[in-house]
Each structure stands twice: as C-alpha cells, then as structure tokens.
Design a protein around this motif. Structure first.
Motif, PDB file in Angstrom:
ATOM      1  N   VAL A  49       0.872  -1.172   0.000  1.00 14.36           N
ATOM      2  CA  VAL A  49       0.000   0.000   0.000  1.00 14.36           C
ATOM      3  C   VAL A  49       0.913   1.227   0.000  1.00 14.36           C
ATOM      4  CG1 VAL A  49      -1.791   1.278   1.224  1.00 14.36           C
ATOM      5  CG2 VAL A  49      -1.838  -1.222   1.210  1.00 14.36           C
ATOM      6  N   ILE A  50       0.802   2.028  -1.057  1.00 14.07           N
ATOM      7  CA  ILE A  50       1.676   3.182  -1.244  1.00 14.07           C
ATOM      8  C   ILE A  50       0.916   4.458  -0.897  1.00 14.07           C
ATOM      9  CG2 ILE A  50       3.208   4.399  -2.830  1.00 14.07           C
ATOM     10  CD1 ILE A  50       4.007   1.509  -2.341  1.00 14.07           C
ATOM     11  N   LYS A  51       1.447   5.216   0.048  1.00 17.20           N
ATOM     12  CA  LYS A  51       0.813   6.478   0.428  1.00 17.20           C
ATOM     13  C   LYS A  51       1.077   7.543  -0.632  1.00 17.20           C
ATOM     14  CE  LYS A  51       2.613   6.661   4.654  1.00 17.20           C
ATOM     15  NZ  LYS A  51       2.793   7.066   6.087  1.00 17.20           N
ATOM     16  N   GLN A  52       0.371   8.653  -0.533  1.00 14.96           N
ATOM     17  CA  GLN A  52       0.469   9.691  -1.560  1.00 14.96           C
ATOM     18  C   GLN A  52       1.863  10.298  -1.652  1.00 14.96           C
ATOM     19  OE1 GLN A  52      -2.982  12.276  -0.632  1.00 14.96           O
ATOM     20  NE2 GLN A  52      -3.851  11.571  -2.547  1.00 14.96           N
ATOM     21  N   ASP A  53       2.636  10.234  -0.564  1.00 14.62           N
ATOM     22  CA  ASP A  53       3.999  10.771  -0.612  1.00 14.62           C
ATOM     23  C   ASP A  53       5.005   9.751  -1.139  1.00 14.62           C
ATOM     24  OD1 ASP A  53       4.243   8.977   1.465  1.00 14.62           O
ATOM     25  OD2 ASP A  53       4.674  10.468   3.010  1.00 14.62           O
ATOM     26  N   GLY A  54       4.511   8.565  -1.557  1.00 14.47           N
ATOM     27  CA  GLY A  54       5.372   7.540  -2.128  1.00 14.47           C
ATOM     28  C   GLY A  54       5.925   6.546  -1.128  1.00 14.47           C
ATOM     29  N   SER A  55       5.683   6.762   0.152  1.00 10.64           N
ATOM     30  CA  SER A  55       6.186   5.844   1.177  1.00 10.64           C
ATOM     31  C   SER A  55       5.224   4.676   1.370  1.00 10.64           C
ATOM     32  CB  SER A  55       6.381   6.585   2.503  1.00 10.64           C
ATOM     33  OG  SER A  55       5.136   7.075   2.987  1.00 10.64           O
ATOM     34  N   LEU A  56       5.748   3.603   1.976  1.00  9.67           N
ATOM     35  CA  LEU A  56       4.927   2.427   2.238  1.00  9.67           C
ATOM     36  C   LEU A  56       4.033   2.663   3.450  1.00  9.67           C
ATOM     37  CD1 LEU A  56       7.460  -0.519   1.738  1.00  9.67           C
ATOM     38  CD2 LEU A  56       5.547   0.088   0.257  1.00  9.67           C
ATOM     39  N   ALA A  57       2.775   2.288   3.313  1.00  7.75           N
ATOM     40  CA  ALA A  57       1.835   2.421   4.428  1.00  7.75           C
ATOM     41  C   ALA A  57       1.977   1.228   5.366  1.00  7.75           C
ATOM     42  CB  ALA A  57       0.409   2.506   3.903  1.00  7.75           C
ATOM     43  N   ASN A  58       1.684   1.443   6.619  1.00  6.58           N
ATOM     44  CA  ASN A  58       1.637   0.362   7.597  1.00  6.58           C
ATOM     45  C   ASN A  58       0.234  -0.230   7.617  1.00  6.58           C
ATOM     46  OD1 ASN A  58       4.338   0.662   8.568  1.00  6.58           O
ATOM     47  ND2 ASN A  58       3.683   2.475   9.726  1.00  6.58           N
ATOM     48  N   TYR A  59       0.066  -1.321   8.348  1.00 14.22           N
ATOM     49  CA  TYR A  59      -1.272  -1.872   8.528  1.00 14.22           C
ATOM     50  C   TYR A  59      -2.182  -0.783   9.107  1.00 14.22           C
ATOM     51  CZ  TYR A  59       0.645  -6.590   7.892  1.00 14.22           C
ATOM     52  OH  TYR A  59       1.248  -7.714   7.380  1.00 14.22           O
ATOM     53  N   GLY A  60      -3.378  -0.673   8.539  1.00  9.04           N
ATOM     54  CA  GLY A  60      -4.330   0.308   9.045  1.00  9.04           C
ATOM     55  C   GLY A  60      -4.217   1.678   8.418  1.00  9.04           C
ATOM     56  N   GLU A  61      -3.208   1.887   7.543  1.00  8.06           N
ATOM     57  CA  GLU A  61      -3.051   3.169   6.862  1.00  8.06           C
ATOM     58  C   GLU A  61      -3.523   3.043   5.416  1.00  8.06           C
ATOM     59  OE1 GLU A  61       0.687   5.298   9.140  1.00  8.06           O
ATOM     60  OE2 GLU A  61       1.118   4.087   7.359  1.00  8.06           O
ATOM     61  N   SER A  62      -4.074   4.124   4.875  1.00  5.33           N
ATOM     62  CA  SER A  62      -4.626   4.077   3.525  1.00  5.33           C
ATOM     63  C   SER A  62      -3.597   4.493   2.483  1.00  5.33           C
ATOM     64  CB  SER A  62      -5.856   4.979   3.422  1.00  5.33           C
ATOM     65  OG  SER A  62      -5.489   6.342   3.532  1.00  5.33           O
ATOM     66  N   GLY A  63      -3.819   4.018   1.273  1.00  4.24           N
ATOM     67  CA  GLY A  63      -2.963   4.355   0.145  1.00  4.24           C
ATOM     68  C   GLY A  63      -3.378   3.532  -1.060  1.00  4.24           C
ATOM     69  N   GLN A  64      -2.603   3.647  -2.148  1.00  4.39           N
ATOM     70  CA  GLN A  64      -2.924   2.886  -3.353  1.00  4.39           C
ATOM     71  C   GLN A  64      -2.381   1.459  -3.236  1.00  4.39           C
ATOM     72  OE1 GLN A  64      -2.445   2.899  -8.249  1.00  4.39           O
ATOM     73  NE2 GLN A  64      -1.322   4.396  -7.035  1.00  4.39           N
ATOM     74  N   LEU A  65      -3.221   0.502  -3.607  1.00  3.37           N
ATOM     75  CA  LEU A  65      -2.812  -0.899  -3.569  1.00  3.37           C
ATOM     76  C   LEU A  65      -2.037  -1.249  -4.832  1.00  3.37           C
ATOM     77  CD1 LEU A  65      -2.985  -3.736  -2.253  1.00  3.37           C
ATOM     78  CD2 LEU A  65      -5.081  -4.086  -3.573  1.00  3.37           C
ATOM     79  N   VAL A  66      -0.838  -1.816  -4.657  1.00  2.00           N
ATOM     80  CA  VAL A  66      -0.073  -2.371  -5.774  1.00  2.00           C
ATOM     81  C   VAL A  66       0.168  -3.841  -5.459  1.00  2.00           C
ATOM     82  CG1 VAL A  66       1.000  -0.188  -6.418  1.00  2.00           C
ATOM     83  CG2 VAL A  66       2.138  -1.653  -4.776  1.00  2.00           C
ATOM     84  N   VAL A  67       0.050  -4.688  -6.475  1.00  2.00           N
ATOM     85  CA  VAL A  67       0.099  -6.131  -6.238  1.00  2.00           C
ATOM     86  C   VAL A  67       1.000  -6.829  -7.249  1.00  2.00           C
ATOM     87  CG1 VAL A  67      -2.155  -6.320  -5.122  1.00  2.00           C
ATOM     88  CG2 VAL A  67      -2.008  -6.384  -7.612  1.00  2.00           C
ATOM     89  N   LYS A  68       1.426  -8.025  -6.860  1.00  2.00           N
ATOM     90  CA  LYS A  68       2.287  -8.851  -7.698  1.00  2.00           C
ATOM     91  C   LYS A  68       1.958 -10.305  -7.404  1.00  2.00           C
ATOM     92  CE  LYS A  68       7.253  -9.706  -8.474  1.00  2.00           C
ATOM     93  NZ  LYS A  68       8.615  -9.329  -8.024  1.00  2.00           N
ATOM     94  N   GLY A  69       1.916 -11.139  -8.458  1.00  2.00           N
ATOM     95  CA  GLY A  69       1.602 -12.541  -8.232  1.00  2.00           C
ATOM     96  C   GLY A  69       1.675 -13.352  -9.507  1.00  2.00           C
ATOM     97  N   PRO A  70       1.531 -14.678  -9.403  1.00  2.00           N
ATOM     98  CA  PRO A  70       1.680 -15.564 -10.564  1.00  2.00           C
ATOM     99  C   PRO A  70       0.573 -15.426 -11.599  1.00  2.00           C
ATOM    100  CG  PRO A  70       0.935 -16.796  -8.639  1.00  2.00           C
ATOM    101  CD  PRO A  70       1.299 -15.430  -8.152  1.00  2.00           C
ATOM    102  N   ALA A  71      -0.576 -14.872 -11.212  1.00  2.00           N
ATOM    103  CA  ALA A  71      -1.694 -14.763 -12.153  1.00  2.00           C
ATOM    104  C   ALA A  71      -1.754 -13.408 -12.841  1.00  2.00           C
ATOM    105  CB  ALA A  71      -3.020 -15.011 -11.424  1.00  2.00           C
ATOM    106  N   ILE A  72      -0.746 -12.581 -12.611  1.00  2.00           N
ATOM    107  CA  ILE A  72      -0.767 -11.222 -13.126  1.00  2.00           C
ATOM    108  C   ILE A  72      -0.573 -11.201 -14.644  1.00  2.00           C
ATOM    109  CG2 ILE A  72       1.711 -10.811 -12.929  1.00  2.00           C
ATOM    110  CD1 ILE A  72       1.137  -8.050 -11.889  1.00  2.00           C
TER     111      ILE A  72
END
Length: 217
Positions: free
Chosen positions: A80-103
């Motif tokens: 979860v990436i916050k608007q300032d580009g840093s990683l969010a902690n659990y419970g913090e909002s931001g944009q979801l980025v994902v990676k996986g075998p079905a991508i």
C-alpha cells in the motif's frame, strides 16, 4: 433490499452470498446480514489485470468484517503506497499495488512486475482488504479526499432512498462538493405525489443527510 417484494418471499434458503464489482457500503452489508441471517456473506475484490480475484471472504468465516473486500489470496504480494510515495503500515490508507503468478504480463510499452490498481485501500493485520474507492473518483473538498462510496453508504441508510450515485461538482469555495442523485423507494415515491407538504417533508429529511441532493421523478 428495500423493495416491497422482499418481504413477500422466504429467503431462508439463501446460504451463500458473495459481492463484487464495487465497494459495498457498511450500511448495505449490515442490512444484508439482517435480511439473510443464516447466509455466509462477504465480498470479493479483483481486477482484470490479475485475471482472477485478489481477495475474498475466507471459507472459515460466516461473515466477513463489515466493509472488507476479503482476505488476500495465497501467492500474492501486496503493498500500500501512500500519496507521498512511502509504504503504508497496517491500518493506513494508500494505493494498492500487487504482484503474483496470475498477473498479466504488462501494459503496452510498460511491462512491470507490480500492478498499480488505482484503488485506495486499507489492509489490516489479518490481511483483510478494505477498499475505500477509486482514486480517480475521489472528490477533493477543501483539500480533503472524500470517497463517493462512503457518502453513498450514508445516504442508503435513509429509509426513503432505494439507490443513489454521488459525483463531484465544481465549487468556487471548496474546489469540489459531493452531489448526490437519489432514487426514492416505492413507498416514498407514492408519498411524494400526495402533495406539496409530503414532498417537502421527504426532501427536507433527506437534505439533513447531505447538502447536495437532487431528486428526479
């Protein structure tokens, strides 16, 4: 759920309900649980680029946490990436980025391992994904991000509103303000035609929920 026909049917045979396509307001999910007390009810969340779902209600849960799009599926990596580009902690909002075998392999001229979903989410410590809304649909009011889905959930809690849609409307003072288009329930529509007094009462009662509401008969 508010349609009169719902009261005329035995819904006890419904045992499983999965909801997707858009965030379900907490108020709506709570009403569903009351309407189907014996059913397993939860949400699923995914997008085309993943070719499948990213998260869904666990088979061990009778009810997913209210507002949750489900738990992340095995094999996925998520940030979860916050608007300032840093990683969010659990419970913090931001944009979801994902990676996986079905991508999907990538976008045209932009093959990347991580998919930027464009969704604002919060991930809990139990890996529940709470989808707030699409970033591009957020309404910026006096510098604050307002999620249309949250406003719609508030409006849908009103007994006279069957459905609604919230969009941003330009405003000289605030930048944008929420504008809601509502569909009245059958009962409210009938009362609306009884006379000016009833129509005024319905509209003024709804106006207490949000400032910008327009009714189209």
């Amino acid at each position: 759920m508010k349609h009169p026909a719902v009261r005329n049917h035995d819904l006890s045979r419904v045992k499983y309900m999965i909801i997707g396509a858009a965030p379900v307001p907490k108020e709506v999910q709570t009403q569903l649980c009351e309407l189907f007390p014996d059913a397993q009810i939860g949400q699923a969340y995914g997008l085309t680029e993943m070719t499948t779902t990213l998260a869904m209600i666990s088979g061990t849960q009778k009810r997913g946490p209210v507002g949750s799009g489900g738990r992340l599926l095995p094999g996925l990596q998520a940030r979860v990436i916050k608007q300032d580009g840093s990683l969010a902690n659990y419970g913090e909002s931001g944009q979801l980025v994902v990676k996986g075998p079905a991508i999907a392999l990538g976008y045209l001229n932009n093959k990347q391992a991580w998919v930027h979903t464009g969704d604002q989410v919060i991930i809990s410590e139990t890996h529940e994904v709470f989808v707030i809304d699409r970033f591009k649909e957020m309404i910026k009011v006096k510098g604050f991000q307002v999620a249309p889905a949250e406003v719609e959930g508030c409006l849908l809690s009103h007994p006279d509103i069957a459905d609604c849609c919230v969009v941003g409307m330009p405003d000289d003072r605030s930048g944008e303000v929420p504008l809601a288009f509502v569909v009245l329930t059958t009962d409210a529509e009938e009362r609306f035609t009884f006379g000016a007094d009833q129509a005024y009462h319905i509209k003024s009662d709804i106006y207490k929920v949000r400032n910008h509401v327009r009714h189209f008969s």
